[in-house]
Every structure is written in structure tokens, then in C-alpha cells.
Design a protein around this motif. Structure first.
Motif, PDB file in Angstrom:
ATOM      1  N   ALA A  23     -19.141 -18.364 -20.988  1.00 41.37           N
ATOM      2  CA  ALA A  23     -20.550 -18.737 -20.738  1.00 41.37           C
ATOM      3  C   ALA A  23     -21.600 -17.512 -20.904  1.00 41.37           C
ATOM      4  N   LYS A  24     -20.953 -16.408 -20.871  1.00 39.86           N
ATOM      5  CA  LYS A  24     -21.835 -15.173 -21.249  1.00 39.86           C
ATOM      6  C   LYS A  24     -21.025 -14.280 -22.195  1.00 39.86           C
ATOM      7  N   TYR A  25     -21.423 -13.378 -23.002  1.00 43.69           N
ATOM      8  CA  TYR A  25     -20.919 -12.620 -23.915  1.00 43.69           C
ATOM      9  C   TYR A  25     -19.899 -11.521 -23.121  1.00 43.69           C
ATOM     10  N   TYR A  26     -18.746 -11.241 -23.964  1.00 40.70           N
ATOM     11  CA  TYR A  26     -17.816 -10.452 -23.340  1.00 40.70           C
ATOM     12  C   TYR A  26     -17.290  -9.507 -24.812  1.00 40.70           C
ATOM     13  N   ASP A  27     -16.822  -8.221 -24.263  1.00 38.76           N
ATOM     14  CA  ASP A  27     -16.530  -7.195 -25.246  1.00 38.76           C
ATOM     15  C   ASP A  27     -15.274  -7.012 -25.219  1.00 38.76           C
ATOM     16  N   VAL A  28     -14.308  -6.897 -26.326  1.00 36.95           N
ATOM     17  CA  VAL A  28     -13.183  -6.628 -26.692  1.00 36.95           C
ATOM     18  C   VAL A  28     -12.908  -5.155 -27.221  1.00 36.95           C
ATOM     19  N   TRP A  29     -12.224  -4.316 -26.582  1.00 41.70           N
ATOM     20  CA  TRP A  29     -12.162  -2.906 -27.218  1.00 41.70           C
ATOM     21  C   TRP A  29     -10.807  -2.600 -27.757  1.00 41.70           C
ATOM     22  N   ASP A  30     -10.942  -2.010 -28.880  1.00 39.58           N
ATOM     23  CA  ASP A  30      -9.802  -1.755 -29.649  1.00 39.58           C
ATOM     24  C   ASP A  30      -8.839  -0.569 -29.083  1.00 39.58           C
ATOM     25  N   GLU A  31      -7.485  -0.735 -28.917  1.00 42.63           N
ATOM     26  CA  GLU A  31      -6.851   0.077 -28.348  1.00 42.63           C
ATOM     27  C   GLU A  31      -6.327   1.255 -29.139  1.00 42.63           C
ATOM     28  N   GLU A  32      -6.706   1.496 -30.253  1.00 45.08           N
ATOM     29  CA  GLU A  32      -6.408   2.573 -31.422  1.00 45.08           C
ATOM     30  C   GLU A  32      -7.556   3.301 -31.504  1.00 45.08           C
ATOM     31  N   LEU A  33      -8.589   2.648 -32.116  1.00 42.15           N
ATOM     32  CA  LEU A  33      -9.811   3.437 -32.576  1.00 42.15           C
ATOM     33  C   LEU A  33     -10.894   3.543 -31.479  1.00 42.15           C
ATOM     34  N   LYS A  34     -11.053   4.807 -31.170  1.00 40.44           N
ATOM     35  CA  LYS A  34     -11.953   5.098 -30.073  1.00 40.44           C
ATOM     36  C   LYS A  34     -13.454   4.582 -30.164  1.00 40.44           C
ATOM     37  N   GLY A  35     -13.963   3.916 -29.302  1.00 41.59           N
ATOM     38  CA  GLY A  35     -15.103   3.246 -29.410  1.00 41.59           C
ATOM     39  C   GLY A  35     -15.499   2.040 -30.182  1.00 41.59           C
ATOM     40  N   PHE A  36     -14.554   1.580 -30.858  1.00 46.89           N
ATOM     41  CA  PHE A  36     -14.384   0.347 -31.703  1.00 46.89           C
ATOM     42  C   PHE A  36     -14.251  -0.885 -30.990  1.00 46.89           C
ATOM     43  N   PHE A  37     -15.397  -1.691 -30.857  1.00 53.81           N
ATOM     44  CA  PHE A  37     -15.305  -3.072 -30.091  1.00 53.81           C
ATOM     45  C   PHE A  37     -15.942  -4.279 -30.699  1.00 53.81           C
ATOM     46  N   LEU A  38     -15.357  -5.306 -30.339  1.00 54.26           N
ATOM     47  CA  LEU A  38     -15.773  -6.489 -30.708  1.00 54.26           C
ATOM     48  C   LEU A  38     -16.820  -7.366 -29.538  1.00 54.26           C
ATOM     49  N   ARG A  39     -17.926  -8.100 -29.859  1.00 50.70           N
ATOM     50  CA  ARG A  39     -18.715  -8.733 -28.910  1.00 50.70           C
ATOM     51  C   ARG A  39     -18.594 -10.121 -29.294  1.00 50.70           C
ATOM     52  N   VAL A  40     -17.890 -10.958 -28.266  1.00 51.57           N
ATOM     53  CA  VAL A  40     -17.936 -12.522 -28.577  1.00 51.57           C
ATOM     54  C   VAL A  40     -19.107 -13.125 -27.937  1.00 51.57           C
ATOM     55  N   MET A  41     -20.039 -13.678 -28.632  1.00 49.74           N
ATOM     56  CA  MET A  41     -21.151 -14.363 -28.034  1.00 49.74           C
ATOM     57  C   MET A  41     -20.794 -16.005 -27.594  1.00 49.74           C
ATOM     58  N   PRO A  42     -21.494 -16.187 -26.676  1.00 54.03           N
ATOM     59  CA  PRO A  42     -21.251 -17.667 -26.264  1.00 54.03           C
ATOM     60  C   PRO A  42     -21.584 -18.819 -27.359  1.00 54.03           C
ATOM     61  N   SER A  43     -22.096 -18.281 -28.524  1.00 55.19           N
ATOM     62  CA  SER A  43     -22.330 -19.453 -29.430  1.00 55.19           C
ATOM     63  C   SER A  43     -21.239 -19.495 -30.171  1.00 55.19           C
ATOM     64  N   GLY A  44     -19.807 -18.301 -30.146  1.00 52.44           N
ATOM     65  CA  GLY A  44     -18.890 -18.229 -30.942  1.00 52.44           C
ATOM     66  C   GLY A  44     -19.010 -16.949 -31.941  1.00 52.44           C
ATOM     67  N   THR A  45     -20.167 -16.392 -32.016  1.00 57.04           N
ATOM     68  CA  THR A  45     -20.481 -15.239 -33.136  1.00 57.04           C
ATOM     69  C   THR A  45     -19.492 -14.081 -32.608  1.00 57.04           C
ATOM     70  N   HIS A  46     -18.990 -13.469 -33.646  1.00 56.24           N
ATOM     71  CA  HIS A  46     -18.402 -12.138 -33.490  1.00 56.24           C
ATOM     72  C   HIS A  46     -19.059 -11.246 -34.035  1.00 56.24           C
ATOM     73  N   THR A  47     -19.528 -10.066 -33.430  1.00 57.61           N
ATOM     74  CA  THR A  47     -20.185  -8.923 -34.032  1.00 57.61           C
ATOM     75  C   THR A  47     -19.419  -7.399 -33.799  1.00 57.61           C
TER      76      THR A  47
END
Length: 417
Positions: A23-47
Motif C-alpha cells: 500500500a506504501k512504498y518500501y526500501d530494500v537495502w543491499d547487504e554488501e554494497l553500502k548505501g545501495f538500495f531499491l525502492r518498491v512503489m505501490p505501482s510495482g515500479t522498481h527504482t
């Protein structure tokens, strides 16, 4: 970095694929590369993003992009990490690069006018539309020139060409002033660093310029050409409709026998009998034409002097406007274009008319000179002509003084009494 980390995992094509929108966007942080993360939007878009701190310990979030695979995004993030390690603030550097690109896009005269200056003119200057039209019309051959590359020599060549076209010094000086004003603003706003024509001086105006007006023979040829043109266009319309009728096509509307085929003849009649400027004619509204009181009001927003003036209509101008009113009086403008906006150009039909009449070295603006010249030669005082033309000072009207030799002679002869 956000206080709450919702998820951590190594971002790969395989691990990202199962992630579902919420329902709301959420972030997924990479375990290896510092500061690298993915934001998953309610629309399904990955940024993908990269979080970091710059040399001043300020938080920064750099957008890597969307529509990328996790592998592609990771490669970009690793390269950007290298830049950050070398002390580069990648967010600020991208902003600078974008600003530079925008400036580069607006670096030619045409693109700067259209993408930057036009909107500013229309919002901040009452005569903004006139200024825009003056710039685009007068400097069309410099349109693809870089702003910083416009030199005094370019202006000299421009002036020489425009003089050949019959434009007067006063008109060219106003055009140049408009260009210089624009370039000053371009520099002030940071679009250019150098304005090569900043201190360019046009030079002294030619006080001995010849006033061009029609001879009696030219006037007769001009109106004969207008009549011939009307008849020719009517004949072409009639012939065209006969061709269409024979083939079952929809017919074009007939020209009214008691009207005009188009705007050219009433425009010419009005110009010669009122001395109105081209812009004043093109922007004239029916609400400012009083056929009953035989008067035209030139409103302040249209007048060059920004002062309203009132012009009486003689019989010839009145008859032309009455006839034209029956054809087009339902619209806002007296002479509208196809979009019901004011006319902006009749150069093609005007040039063709002069060729038909065998008249040379006569501009549209010269009809204004003709109006003033005819009045002065018929004994009308310069002060009356000044008011009719809308001149701000009598000095502007004095250019016609030499056309009244009989008045000067009569004045001197008063000493004989």
C-alpha cells in the motif's frame, strides 16, 4: 540513512523478482554494497538509489534509475562509490551537469527566445507579445547563432541587409535595442558569460531620410491592382466550383458580390486613410470601432506610445469597414486569422499586390507616411497630424514639414501687407 530499515538482502535479479508492491512504498537495502538500495512503489515500479554522506557529512540520496536490472544498477552504484571516495558530491555534480545541459539547449538565439525569454516577456512586460514578435521577425537569420557568438559584425551585416529591404533607421534601432535588452537578461540569468554587443552603438539616425508616399499615378495603379485581384480571385473561385460540381465534390463558399474576397483591400484602404500602424490595424477589435460615430479608438495596450487616441473615419475608410463588418463582424478582431486571432503577417499578398501594380520601394509602413504626407500637402497643421499619428513629440512629425511649401510661402508673404 532512514531510521528504520524494512528489509535487507543482496540485491540480485533473482532476489528482486519476488518483491511485491504494498500500500506504501518500501526500501530494500543491499547487504554488501553500502548505501545501495531499491525502492518498491505501490505501482510495482522498481527504482534504485545510492545513499551516502558528502565531505561535509551531509546526507545525500542519488537516484540511479528505474527500468534497470539489479546487476546494471549495482555496476552504476559501484562506479559512483568511486567518485564519492574521490570527494565528489555526485548529487551536486549531476545538478550542475543538468543545469549546464539546459543552458546548452538554450544557447542559440531561437531556443533561448522560445524556451526561456518568451514566457518571461509575456508575464512581465505589457508589450511582451510585440517584443517577442519583433525579435523573431527581425533576427530570423541569426536564429541558429549561439548567443555568445553574436558579434558587432553580425549586427552590421544585419543592418545592411535590413536597409536594403527598405527598413528605416528608427525601426532598426528599436529592433536592436530589443535584442540588446534580451542579451543583458541572458547574461544576468547566467545563460551566457559574454555579451559581445553590450556597448554596440547603432549610430546617428539619418535625419535626411526620404519620406516615401504614393504619386497620383501610383495610387491609381494600386487601387486598379486591388480591383483586378478581387476579380481574378472571384473568377478562380467560380471556375473551381464548376470543376467540383462536375465531379460531385463539395463546393467552396461563393464570394459575396457586395463584399471583399479577403482582408487585403480593406486593410490597405484603412491604412491609407487613417495612418494606423500595421500592429494597430492587425490588433484592432470591433469593440473599438464605432461605425455610427465614424470613429476608431486605438487603445493604450495597442498604441506604440501606450496612450489611447481617437481617429475619425473618412467616407472611404468608413465604407470599407461597413462592408467588411457585414462579412466578419461577428468575431472579436476586425482582421482575424484562421484561428480567430489577430493577423501577424500579410507580406506575401502585399508583395504580390505591389508587383501587380508596378510599385517599387514602398513598404507597408509607407502607407502611414503617405497618410501624413497627403494631409500636410493639403494644408493640415503639423500639430493635427501629430495627434492623428500618435507621435509623442512634434519633432517626430516635423519630418513632413518640407511637404508644405505653400504654407511657408503664404507665411512669408504676410510681411508684404
Amino acid at each position: 540513512m532512514p531510521k528504520k530499515t524494512e528489509m535487507r538482502l543482496k540485491l540480485t535479479i533473482k532476489s528482486v523478482k519476488p518483491l511485491k508492491p504494498r500500500a506504501k512504498y518500501y526500501d530494500v537495502w543491499d547487504e554488501e554494497l553500502k548505501g545501495f538500495f531499491l525502492r518498491v512503489m505501490p505501482s510495482g515500479t522498481h527504482t534504485y538509489y545510492l545513499f551516502y554522506r558528502n565531505k561535509l557529512n551531509q546526507k545525500r540520496t542519488y537516484k540511479i534509475g528505474k527500468g534497470l536490472t539489479a546487476v546494471q544498477a549495482r555496476d552504476i552504484a559501484q562506479k559512483k562509490h568511486g567518485d564519492i571516495s574521490n570527494g565528489i558530491d555526485i548529487v551536486d555534480s549531476e545538478k550542475v551537469a543538468k543545469a549546464k545541459a539546459e543552458k546548452q539547449k538554450a544557447s542559440t538565439l531561437h531556443t533561448f527566445i522560445e524556451s526561456v525569454y518568451k514566457s518571461w516577456l509575456l508575464e512581465n512586460r505589457r508589450s511582451g507579445q510585440d517584443a517577442y514578435e519583433r525579435l523573431t521577425r527581425s533576427f530570423s537569420k541569426l536564429a541558429n547563432k549561439q548567443l555568445e557568438a553574436i558579434t558587432p559584425w553580425d549586427i552590421e551585416l544585419w543592418r545592411k541587409e535590413k536597409k536594403k529591404d527598405g527598413l528605416g533607421d528608427s525601426t532598426l534601432k528599436r529592433d536592436l535595442s530589443e535584442l540588446k535588452t534580451m542579451l543583458k537578461r541572458a547574461k544576468r540569468w547566467g545563460f551566457i558569460e559574454t555579451n559581445q554587443i553590450y556597448d554596440f552603438q547603432y549610430g546617428r539616425l539619418n535625419d535626411n531620410a526620404v519620406i516615401r508616399y504614393l504619386s497620383d499615378n501610383e495610387r491609381k495603379r494600386l487601387f486598379n491592382a486591388l480591383d483586378d485581384r478581387e476579380q481574378e480571385l472571384r473568377a478562380k473561385r467560380e471556375s473551381g466550383n464548376e470543376w467540383r460540381k462536375a465531379r460531385g465534390y463539395e463546393l467552396m463558399s461563393d464570394f459575396k458580390c457586395d463584399g471583399y474576397v479577403d482582408h487585403l483591400q480593406p486593410v490597405v484602404v484603412l491604412a491609407l486613410n487613417t495612418g494606423l500602424r500595421r500592429g494597430e490595424i492587425f490588433k484592432l477589435s470591433w469593440s473599438n470601432v464605432n461605425l455610427s460615430s465614424k470613429q476608431i479608438t486605438v487603445i493604450s495596450t495597442t498604441a506604440k506610445s501606450k496612450k489611447a487616441r481617437y481617429l475619425p473615419l473618412n467616407n472611404e475608410a468608413l465604407a470599407a469597414l461597413k462592408t467588411w463588418n457585414k462579412q466578419t463582424g461577428s468575431g472579436e478582431y476586425v482582421f482575424p486569422n484562421k484561428d480567430n486571432q489577430p493577423l501577424t503577417n500579410i507580406k506575401r499578398s502585399w508583395t504580390s499586390l505591389l508587383d501587380r501594380a508596378g510599385i517599387t520601394n514602398f513598404r507597408f509602413h509607407d502607407m502611414r507616411h503617405d497618410f501624413a504626407s497627403q494631409l500636410v500637402m493639403k494644408g493640415v497643421s503639423l500639430y493635427t497630424v501629430k495627434d492623428l499619428l500618435g507621435h509623442s513629440t512634434i519633432q517626430m512629425t516635423e519630418r513632413y514639414a518640407h511637404l508644405a511649401p505653400k504654407q511657408l510661402e503664404d507665411a512669408v508673404n504676410l510681411l508684404n501687407d
